[in-house]
Each structure stands twice: as structure tokens, then as C-alpha cells.
Enzyme design. Structure first.
Site, PDB file in Angstrom:
ATOM      1  N   ASN A   1      38.881  41.104  50.605  1.00 42.18           N
ATOM      2  CA  ASN A   1      38.258  39.827  50.302  1.00 42.18           C
ATOM      3  C   ASN A   1      38.860  38.804  51.264  1.00 42.18           C
ATOM      4  O   ASN A   1      40.017  38.418  51.118  1.00 42.18           O
ATOM      5  CB  ASN A   1      38.516  39.434  48.838  1.00 42.18           C
TER       6      ASN A   1
ATOM      7  N   ASP B   1      36.047  43.676  45.497  1.00 42.15           N
ATOM      8  CA  ASP B   1      36.707  42.778  44.562  1.00 42.15           C
ATOM      9  C   ASP B   1      35.930  42.839  43.250  1.00 42.15           C
ATOM     10  O   ASP B   1      34.847  42.279  43.134  1.00 42.15           O
ATOM     11  CB  ASP B   1      36.715  41.364  45.136  1.00 42.15           C
TER      12      ASP B   1
ATOM     13  N   ASP C   1      41.255  44.135  43.164  1.00 39.46           N
ATOM     14  CA  ASP C   1      40.496  44.807  44.212  1.00 39.46           C
ATOM     15  C   ASP C   1      40.691  46.308  44.043  1.00 39.46           C
ATOM     16  O   ASP C   1      41.828  46.791  44.033  1.00 39.46           O
ATOM     17  CB  ASP C   1      40.978  44.367  45.587  1.00 39.46           C
TER      18      ASP C   1
ATOM     19  N   ASN D   1      37.061  41.671  40.355  1.00 36.52           N
ATOM     20  CA  ASN D   1      37.416  40.557  39.482  1.00 36.52           C
ATOM     21  C   ASN D   1      37.717  41.025  38.060  1.00 36.52           C
ATOM     22  O   ASN D   1      37.268  40.420  37.070  1.00 36.52           O
ATOM     23  CB  ASN D   1      36.305  39.505  39.481  1.00 36.52           C
TER      24      ASN D   1
ATOM     25  N   GLU E   1      33.375  37.956  49.946  1.00 38.58           N
ATOM     26  CA  GLU E   1      33.507  36.499  49.954  1.00 38.58           C
ATOM     27  C   GLU E   1      33.453  35.961  51.385  1.00 38.58           C
ATOM     28  O   GLU E   1      34.327  35.224  51.831  1.00 38.58           O
ATOM     29  CB  GLU E   1      34.778  36.046  49.223  1.00 38.58           C
TER      30      GLU E   1
ATOM     31  N   ASP F   1      43.826  34.827  49.933  1.00 41.51           N
ATOM     32  CA  ASP F   1      44.734  35.035  48.803  1.00 41.51           C
ATOM     33  C   ASP F   1      44.727  36.490  48.336  1.00 41.51           C
ATOM     34  O   ASP F   1      45.437  36.845  47.391  1.00 41.51           O
ATOM     35  CB  ASP F   1      44.413  34.092  47.635  1.00 41.51           C
ATOM     36  N   HIS F   2      43.946  37.347  48.989  1.00 41.71           N
ATOM     37  CA  HIS F   2      43.925  38.781  48.715  1.00 41.71           C
ATOM     38  C   HIS F   2      44.642  39.535  49.829  1.00 41.71           C
ATOM     39  O   HIS F   2      44.730  39.047  50.967  1.00 41.71           O
ATOM     40  CB  HIS F   2      42.490  39.314  48.665  1.00 41.71           C
TER      41      HIS F   2
END
Length: 265
Positions: free
Chosen positions: A7, A147, A218, A149, A34, A247-248
Site C-alpha cells: 500500500n 490491504d 496487509d 483492512n 491506494e 505508513d505500510h
């Protein structure tokens, strides 16, 4: 064959990070999520400069998924999940690459919960469940990467009690993930790291990465044919420590050319 999911949290704003990681890690196939970029603004030429072909399903400002390959032509098989007309969110792409069927997905976040975004997340999960039910038993390796979530268990959250009301940790979402895996999929990271606190996402603030205060959201799922070839499954933490990064962290697996014999316990 090295397959990764990442991501990127905005492909054009973090293109330098992505290109640096691709040069360093040298994955064969990558699922990106994303993108936050329209189809027209996808950086195809920059990726071609590193030897990667690409297909993508973009969306300006939000969502967006792509598949990259440096090991053969990408034969797109699906763009978007079936089961809902009028769903314009770019969250699913699927292709055959070098003898492996690969799906890249970006499952909805679902917050705030309760509310319409959470309801959409559950409906999307149901559509995913229905579609993957037709892929799990294929007589070819199938890899579902992205991802999701969702943190499947308490082991996947640095402080579980702080996340009980979050849409990523809701009982309905965890049950949906468990039901999906129950079709016959193997969670690659958990298969090779069954008892470890291993994370793929760390918030930007409060030194979350430095404290390893993370989440595992993920995932890479494998059907029986792919799981029989699984050699390695890891999280590459290096890019998360770079400047102007996502941030991943990327999650990657290695598949052997042939099925491997697993030692009996």
C-alpha cells in the site's frame, strides 16, 4: 517467484520511495494499493524504466490498485469485483502472470462504525467471498494480495483493547476474514510465523514505527497449489523507516518453481 503487496499511500507523491524499494528488493510481481491517482496520471514510464510492465485501475484522490510484473506479460482477467452495479470505487484487479493467477485488492476501511461506510465494507467482503469461492479450487497457483483492512486476531494488534470499536477489528469483520480463509486459503505470513507479533502498518505519529506499535492488515492468501510452493513470507520494514514513506511496509512471499514437500511434525 517473488510476489509482494504494498500500500503506497499515494503513488506519485511517494514514487521515489517505491522506485528505491523496487531497485533494492527486486520483486518479480507487485500488487499496489491506494494509488490515489487517476488512470492518466499513473507513472507507467517510471516503472518501465526499472523493467516493470503494469496494469492499473486508478481513481483520482482515492483508492486505486495496480499489478506490476518483470517476469512476463500481464494478462488481465478482471477489473472490479462482480456483484454490484454502479460501484465506482477502484479496489480490485486480477491477472495471470507467469502461470500464477494474482489478485490485488484494497478492502474498504469501514470507519466510522456503525454507519454506511461500515455497511459498505461488509457488503464488499461478501462480494469478495463469493468471487474467491470460484478461484480457490483452481488447478493453478492463485495468490490474493493486498490491504484487507482487517486484523484477524489479537496477535495482529499491538494493543488489542484499544481497537475493539474500530471497523478494522470489529467482530463481524474478523469473522468475515475467517470465513474467507475457511474456503481453503492459506494466510502466508501466519503459515510461516504462527506465533509472532508481526505488523505491516504503523501510524505516522507518536513514534509508532520506532515503538513497533503496529497492525497486521496487509495479507497474502494462497490456494492449495500456491501454498504447496511457499518458501518464504516476510514483511520488509525498511521502506517504513525512510523519509516521505507510506505508513505500510511491503509484504512479500517467495514461491518455488515446484511444489515443496513439507516435513511432518
Amino acid at each position: 517467484m517473488k510476489i509482494a503487496t504494498y500500500n503506497v499511500n499515494g503513488i506519485n507523491g511517494r514514487l521515489a520511495v517505491l522506485l528505491r524499494w523496487l531497485e533494492l528488493a527486486e520483486p518479480d510481481v507487485v500488487c499496489l494499493q491506494e494509488l490515489k491517482a487517476s488512470d492518466a496520471s499513473f507513472p507507467e514510464m517510471a516503472l518501465r524504466g526499472l523493467g516493470y510492465d503494469a496494469i492499473w485501475h486508478g481513481q483520482a484522490r482515492w483508492n486505486g490498485v495496480a499489478i506490476l510484473s518483470r517476469v512476463g506479460q500481464i494478462h488481465e482477467t478482471r477489473r472490479g469485483l462482480p456483484g454490484a452495479t454502479g460501484d465506482e470505487q477502484s479496489r480490485y484487479i486480477e491477472a495471470a502472470v507467469n502461470g500464477v493467477l494474482i489478485a490485488g485488492l484494497y478492502l474498504p476501511n469501514g470507519n466510522p462504525r456503525p454507519g454506511p461506510k461500515f455497511d459498505y465494507k461488509l457488503r464488499w467482503f461478501e462480494r469478495l467471498h463469493d468471487h474467491l469461492a470460484g478461484l480457490v479450487s483452481l488447478d493453478a497457483p492463485v495468490v490474493i494480495a493486498g490491504d484487507f483492512n482487517v486484523m484477524p486476531t489479537d496477535l495482529d494488534v499491538y494493543v488489542p483493547e484499544r481497537w475493539r470499536d474500530d471497523a478494522l477489528f470489529a467482530p463481524e469483520v474478523r469473522e468475515a476474514y475467517a470465513r474467507l480463509v475457511g474456503q481453503g486459503w492459506t494466510d502466508a505470513l501466519r503459515e510461516l510465523h504462527p506465533g509472532e507479533h508481526i505488523y505491516t502498518f504503523w501510524k505516522y505519529w507518536r513514534n509508532s514505527f520506532e515503538r513497533d506499535a503496529g497492525l497486521r492488515i496487509d495479507h497474502i492468501l494462497l490456494n492449495r497449489k500456491a501454498a504447496a510452493r511457499l518458501v518464504t513470507a516476510e514483511v520488509d520494514r525498511r521502506p517504513r523507516g525512510w523519509d516521505k514513506t507510506s505508513d505500510h511496509g511491503p509484504v512479500w512471499i517467495e514461491l518455488a518453481d515446484k511444489a515443496r514437500r513439507r516435513r511432518k511434525a
